[in-house]
Design an enzyme around this catalytic site. Structure first.
Site, PDB file in Angstrom:
ATOM      1  CG  HIS A  65      -2.248   0.697   0.956  1.00  0.00           C
ATOM      2  ND1 HIS A  65      -2.398   1.702   0.037  1.00  0.00           N
ATOM      3  CD2 HIS A  65      -3.479   0.530   1.508  1.00  0.00           C
ATOM      4  CE1 HIS A  65      -3.648   2.140   0.040  1.00  0.00           C
ATOM      5  NE2 HIS A  65      -4.325   1.438   0.935  1.00  0.00           N
ATOM      6  NE  ARG A  66       6.351   0.073   1.695  1.00  0.00           N
ATOM      7  CZ  ARG A  66       7.520  -0.539   1.889  1.00  0.00           C
ATOM      8  NH1 ARG A  66       8.404  -0.027   2.725  1.00  0.00           N
ATOM      9  NH2 ARG A  66       7.822  -1.646   1.244  1.00  0.00           N
TER      10      ARG A  66
END
Lengths: 525, 379
Positions: free
Chosen positions: A495-496
Site C-alpha cells: 500500500h505504500r
C-alpha cells in the site's frame, strides 16, 4: 596483608586443569628468593620449573612429589616477612609442620582447601573461590580456569524486582546471609560446607502448594554451584525455574535446556492437576509430557530464509489484499483450443499459463504495480520488465523462482518457461539466480484445492496474486443460473506504492482477461 | 670467518652468513658479498656499551615475563631468548621514520623503539586486546596470525611510495618481522610477490630460529630461506642472527636501499630459539639437548661481553651496573604487570566503531542496566 602467602598451582599452559608435582626444589624452612625455582611440575603440555612468586621462608608444602594437583589448589605457603618474628599460631601451620601426608591429591585438595577456607588469613589477599584464591573443595575440573565453586556463592543477588524470585511474599534475606542459592537463602540458612554434597539433596518438608513463581515451593537445596550455560540460565529465569532444584542431565551434571523445560512443564502439570506437593516430582521424575513427543527441527536453509523474508516483508510493507471471483469458463475453452493447436501439441499447458499471461498483460496496462519500494534512496523503482515469480512448494520448502523478462515471451515460450521452472523447482535444482530479481509473483494455491488466500509479498515486490481452485459453481450467466467454471483471485499489494484504486483496476483487468482471454488479447495486447 | 673475506651474495653455502663478531668475541672488520656490498660497523665505545645494555635488558625483561607466566600472572608468553641480537641489531638500525611490523615475539624490537616494555603485557595477561596506536610508536600491533603482518607491511610500504616518501637518504622504509615457519604461509609469499613487483620500500626480516613450533627447518624449505628472494626478483642475504653487529649492519643497508627506492630485501637472520615456542610448549619433546648446548656456545650476549672485555670497552663495574639496572627494570615491570587492572565487562563495547553506533550504544546501555540490576553493583 597476611605474612603467609599460599601459592596456587596456576594454569601453566592454555586451559590445563592439573599438574603433577615432579620434584620439590625447596623444603619447609628454606629461605627463598623471588623467582627462585621451587618446584618442577609436569602438565599435559610440558614439564616446567615454577619460580617463586614471593621471597621468604617456606612454611608448608601441600603436596608431595608424585601428587597430581588440580589447577588452583595451593601447593606451597611462604612466610613473606620472616624477620617480623615468630608466627601467631592462628595464622597458619607452624614452620615445623610436616609435609602433608601423601594421600591422593584429590582428597588432599578437598581437605587442604577446606582448611584454608577456614583459616582464610593464610591466603594472600585473595578471597576464597576467586581466581588466584584457594580452591574450594570438591570442584569439578573444567577445561579452562579454576573450575566452578562449590561453596557459598559469590554471585550477588539481583536487586529490586528484576528477579522473579523476589515476590511480595518472600522475606528478603538480610545481606549478610546472601550466600548459597536463592532458594537456600529463603528456606534454610546457608549451610557451612564441610564436605562435597550430592548435587541435589532431598527436598525439605513439603510446603503448601503455591504458584511456580513462589520460591518456597522449590525448596530443594543444592549445596554447590549449578552448572548451566548462560542461555540455559536465562531460559530458567524466563520460565521461573530455580536452577538449584533441577537435576542436570548434561555433561558433568550440567543443566540443559531440556531439563529446564521438563521442570517448567512438570511444575505446571503438578500445579494445575494435583494439589500435592510439587517438589518431589519436579525434581526427580517429572512426567514426560513433551520432550519425547516433541520434534525439534533446526531452522535453517529454505525454511530459515522463508521465515526471514516473510517477517521482513510482512512488517515493512503494509499489505492490502483484495478478492475477485470470476467466471473462467471461457478461459478453459480457450485452453482446450490451444491444446488442439499443433504449436502446443508437445507442451503441457494449464490454467496457470493464462493467469500468468493475464498478470503480464495487466501489468503492462498498470506499470506501477510492477515496482519496488526503495526506502534507502527514497524512490519507487518502476520496472519496464516483468520477472514473473511463481511460488513453488518443494521438498526443501517454499521457493519463488521467477521467469526473467516474461513479458517478452510468446505464449508458447511462456508455457515452456513455466513447465521448466516448476520441473526444476520440484527436483530441487533451482539456481539462486532464478530466485532473485523477481518483480511480480503468482502463488497457485488452487492446486491444493484452496479457494484463495492473502499472500505475503516476496521482499522487493509490490504485488502477488493468489490463484484459487477452479470449481464448477452455480453462477448467474446471461441472466440465468448456470453451472460455470469459477475461481477466486486474491491480490496482495504494497500500500505504500499501490493505492486501492490502482490495485482494484489491476485485479479487475486480470479478472476481465480470464473471463474472456481472446477478447482481452484483441483489445489490449 | 677471516677478516675481510668475501662471501657470495646468492651462492653462499648453507650456514655461510655475514658475521662481524664471532662467537668467541673476535671482531671481523668487514664482509663483502659478491654483489660488491661491504658490511661493517663503526661504533663508538658508548654505542657498543649501549647495544650490550639493550641485549641484557631485553633478556632480563623476557626472563621476568616467563616467570610471571609460570606464576599464573600471564596467560601465555612467547620468549625471545636467544634472538636478542637479531632483534636489537635490526631494531637499532631503524630510523625514527621507519615503520616496524612485529609478530608476537618482537619484544626486543619494541624495546629499541623506545616503547615502554609493559605495552604488550595487557595482551598476554588478558586484560586488554593488545591494541595501541601503531603510528604513534611507528610499531604495529603484535600480530598473532602467522605471516599476515607481512601483507600489512607491504601495503604500508606501497603507500610510502605513493606518498613519494622514498628516493632519498631521508626516505621512509618498512621492516616486516616473521619467522622461518611463516615462510610457508601464503601471505608471506604474496607479500614477496607484491613487494617485488611494486618495488616496495620494505625489508623482510626473517628470524630463522630453526623451528616452527616443533617443525624443524628442513620441513619448511629445500633451499636456504634467503635464496627464496631471488625467485621474487629481489636480493636475499643471510646474516648471523646471534651477532648484533652484523644484524645491525645488514639491516641498515637493506633499509637504506629501500628508502632510496631500490626495493625490497629479504634478510634471513640465522639464529636459534633457546626457549620454548611459547610457555605452552615443551621443546624437549622435539629437540636434542646437544643441539641446544651447541647454540649456547653462540650466545649473542656472551660474545659481545667477551669483545667488550677484550677491547676494554666494558669493565666489571659496567657489567654489574647493567645487570643491576636490568634487574631493577624487571622488578618494576613485575610490579606494574601485577597492578594492571582487570577490564570492566562493559569495555567489550569500546572500540567497535570509531564514532559509535546506535545499535552498539543500545547494547551497551542494556548491559550496563543488567549489571546494575545486581545488588551492590560497583559498576
Amino acid at each position: 596483608m597476611s605474612r603467609i602467602k599460599e601459592f596456587n598451582l596456576p594454569d601453566l599452559g592454555e586451559g590445563l586443569t592439573e599438574g603433577e608435582i615432579l620434584a620439590w626444589l625447596v623444603k619447609v624452612g628454606d629461605t627463598i628468593e623471588l623467582n627462585q625455582p621451587i618446584v618442577e611440575v609436569e602438565t599435559a603440555k610440558a614439564a616446567v620449573e615454577i619460580p617463586a612468586k614471593w621471597g621468604g621462608v617456606v612454611t608448608r608444602i601441600f603436596h608431595e612429589a608424585g601428587s597430581v594437583v588440580e589447577v588452583g589448589n595451593p601447593i606451597i605457603a611462604i612466610d613473606t616477612d620472616p624477620s617480623a618474628g615468630p608466627l601467631p599460631t592462628s595464622s597458619g601451620p607452624a614452620p615445623e609442620t610436616p609435609v602433608a601426608s601423601p594421600t591422593p591429591a584429590t582428597s588432599i585438595a578437598s581437605s587442604a582447601s577446606s582448611a584454608s577456607s577456614a583459616s582464610s588469613a593464610s591466603e594472600g589477599e585473595v578471597e576464597a573461590g576467586l581466581i588466584g584464591g584457594p580452591a574450594p573443595g570438591g570442584r569439578t575440573a573444567v577445561l579452562v580456569g579454576y573450575g566452578p565453586r562449590t561453596t557459598t556463592a559469590k554471585r550477588r543477588p539481583r536487586s529490586g524486582t528484576a528477579t522473579p524470585f523476589t515476590t511480595a511474599t518472600t522475606p528478603t534475606p538480610p545481606p549478610a546471609a546472601a550466600g548459597g542459592s536463592q532458594a537456600a537463602t529463603v528456606a534454610v540458612p546457608p549451610a557451612p560446607v564441610v564436605q562435597p554434597a550430592p548435587p541435589v539433596v532431598p527436598p525439605a518438608p513439603a510446603v503448601p502448594n503455591r504458584t511456580v513463581q513462589d520460591p518456597t515451593v522449590q525448596v530443594a537445596v543444592r549445596v554447590g554451584p549449578v552448572l548451566a550455560k548462560p542461555p540455559v540460565r536465562k531460559l530458567a529465569r524466563d520460565l521461573g525455574v530455580d536452577l538449584a532444584t533441577v537435576a542436570g542431565t548434561g555433561p558433568m551434571g550440567s543443566v540443559t535446556r531440556e531439563d529446564v523445560h521438563r521442570i517448567a512443564e512438570g511444575a505446571k502439570q503438578t500445579v494445575t492437576e494435583t494439589p500435592a506437593p510439587v517438589t518431589a516430582p519436579a525434581i526427580t521424575a517429572a512426567p514426560v509430557l513433551d520432550g519425547a513427543r516433541e520434534q525439534r527441527i533446526p531452522v535453517k536453509g529454505v525454511r530459515k530464509l522463508t521465515a526471514e523474508n516473510m517477517v521482513a516483508s510482512a512488517f515493512t510493507a503494509p499489505h492490502v489484499t483484495e478478492f475477485l471471483t470470476v467466471d473462467v469458463t471461457r478461459s478453459m475453452k480457450t485452453l482446450d483450443k490451444l491444446k488442439a493447436r499443433p504449436e502446443f501439441a508437445e507442451t503441457r499447458i494449464s490454467p496457470l499459463l493464462l493467469v500468468a499471461k493475464a498478470v503480464l498483460v495487466a501489468a503492462k496496462r498498470h506499470p506501477m504495480v510492477n515496482s519496488t519500494w526503495s526506502g534507502g534512496t527514497g524512490e519507487i523503482v518502476v520496472k519496464d520488465y516483468v520477472n514473473l515469480g511463481i511460488a513453488a512448494a518443494t521438498e526443501r520448502g517454499l521457493i519463488v523462482p521467477n521467469i526473467k523478462d516474461a513479458g517478452r515471451l510468446t505464449l508458447r515460450e511462456l508455457a515452456d518457461a513455466l513447465n521448466a521452472l516448476v520441473k526444476t523447482a520440484k527436483s530441487g535444482r533451482t539456481p539462486p539466480s532464478d530466485m532473485s530479481g523477481g518483480t511480480l509473483s503468482i502463488t497457485n494455491v488452487g492446486v491444493f484445492g484452496i479457494d484463495t488466500g492473502t499472500p505475503i509479498l516476496p521482499p522487493g515486490e509490490s504485488a502477488i496474486l493468489a490463484f484459487g481452485a477452479i470449481r464448477p459453481t452455480p453462477w448467474v450467466h446471461k441472466g440465468k443460473i448456470k453451472i460455470r467454471q469459477v475461481t477466486t483471485l486474491g491480490l496482495s499489494f504494497d500500500h505504500r506504492i499501490i493505492d486501492g484504486e490502482l490495485g482494484s483496476r489491476f485485479l479487475r483487468d486480470v479478472g476481465t482477461f480470464l473471463e474472456d482471454p481472446e477478447a482481452a488479447m484483441l483489445r489490449w495486447a | 670467518m677471516a677478516k675481510g673475506e668475501s662471501v657470495a651474495g646468492a651462492d653462499i653455502p648453507a650456514g655461510g652468513f655475514v658475521q662481524l663478531l664471532t662467537p668467541d668475541g673476535e671482531r671481523v672488520d668487514s664482509v663483502t658479498t659478491t654483489d660488491g656490498t661491504t658490511y661493517s660497523v663503526d661504533f663508538t665505545d658508548e654505542e657498543y656499551r649501549g647495544l650490550y645494555r639493550d641485549l641484557v635488558t631485553v633478556r632480563r625483561l623476557d626472563t621476568e615475563a616467563v616467570a610471571l607466566q609460570r606464576q599464573g600472572e600471564l596467560g601465555i608468553w612467547a620468549s625471545l631468548l636467544g634472538q636478542e641480537a637479531a632483534q636489537v641489531g635490526s631494531g637499532r638500525a631503524l630510523r625514527p621514520q621507519d615503520m616496524a611490523f612485529p609478530t608476537y615475539r618482537e619484544h626486543g624490537v619494541l624495546y629499541t623503539r623506545g616503547i615502554d616494555p609493559i605495552m604488550p603485557f595487557g595482551l598476554f595477561r588478558g586484560v586488554d586486546q593488545g591494541g595501541w596506536d601503531p603510528n604513534e610508536f611507528k610499531f604495529n600491533t603484535y600480530t598473532i596470525v602467522i605471516g599476515s603482518q607481512t601483507l600489512h607491511a607491504t601495503g604500508y610500504a606501497m603507500g610510502i611510495t605513493m606518498d613519494g616518501k622514498i628516493g632519498s637518504g631521508d626516505g621512509e622504509a618498512v621492516i616486516a618481522y616473521f619467522g622461518d615457519g611463516a615462510t610457508s604461509q601464503g601471505e608471506v609469499n604474496e607479500s614477496f610477490v607484491w613487494s617485488g613487483v611494486f618495488n616496495a620500500p620494505i625489508v623482510f626480516f626473517c628470524q630463522n630460529n630453526q623451528y616452527a613450533i616443533s617443525e624443524p627447518l628442513e620441513r619448511q624449505t629445500r633451499v636456504p630461506l634467503y635464496q627464496r628472494a631471488g625467485g621474487y626478483g629481489f636480493p636475499g642475504i643471510r646474516v648471523d642472527g646471534n651477532d648484533v653487529l652484523a644484524s645491525f649492519a645488514v639491516t641498515r643497508q637493506a633499509l637504506d636501499n629501500a628508502r632510496n627506492g631500490q626495493g625490497p630485501t629479504l634478510i634471513e637472520a640465522y639464529t636459534y630459539r633457546m626457549g620454548a615456542h611459547t610457555s605452552s610448549d615443551d621443546p624437549t619433546r622435539y629437540r636434542m639437548a646437544g643441539e641446544v648446548e651447541a647454540w649456547k656456545a653462540k650466545d649473542p650476549i656472551s660474545r659481545l661481553k667477551t669483545f667488550l672485555t677484550k677491547q676494554k670497552i666494558g669493565k666489571k663495574d659496567f657489567f654489574a651496573e647493567v645487570d643491576a639496572d636490568a634487574d631493577k627494570k624487571a622488578l618494576d615491570l613485575r610490579e606494574r604487570v601485577l597492578a594492571m587492572p582487570d577490564p570492566q565487562p562493559v569495555t567489550i563495547f569500546d572500540n567497535v566503531y570509531p564514532n559509535g553506533s546506535p545499535e552498539v550504544d543500545a547494547q551497551r546501555k542494556a548491559f550496563v542496566e543488567y549489571q546494575a540490576s545486581f545488588e551492590g553493583s560497583g559498576h
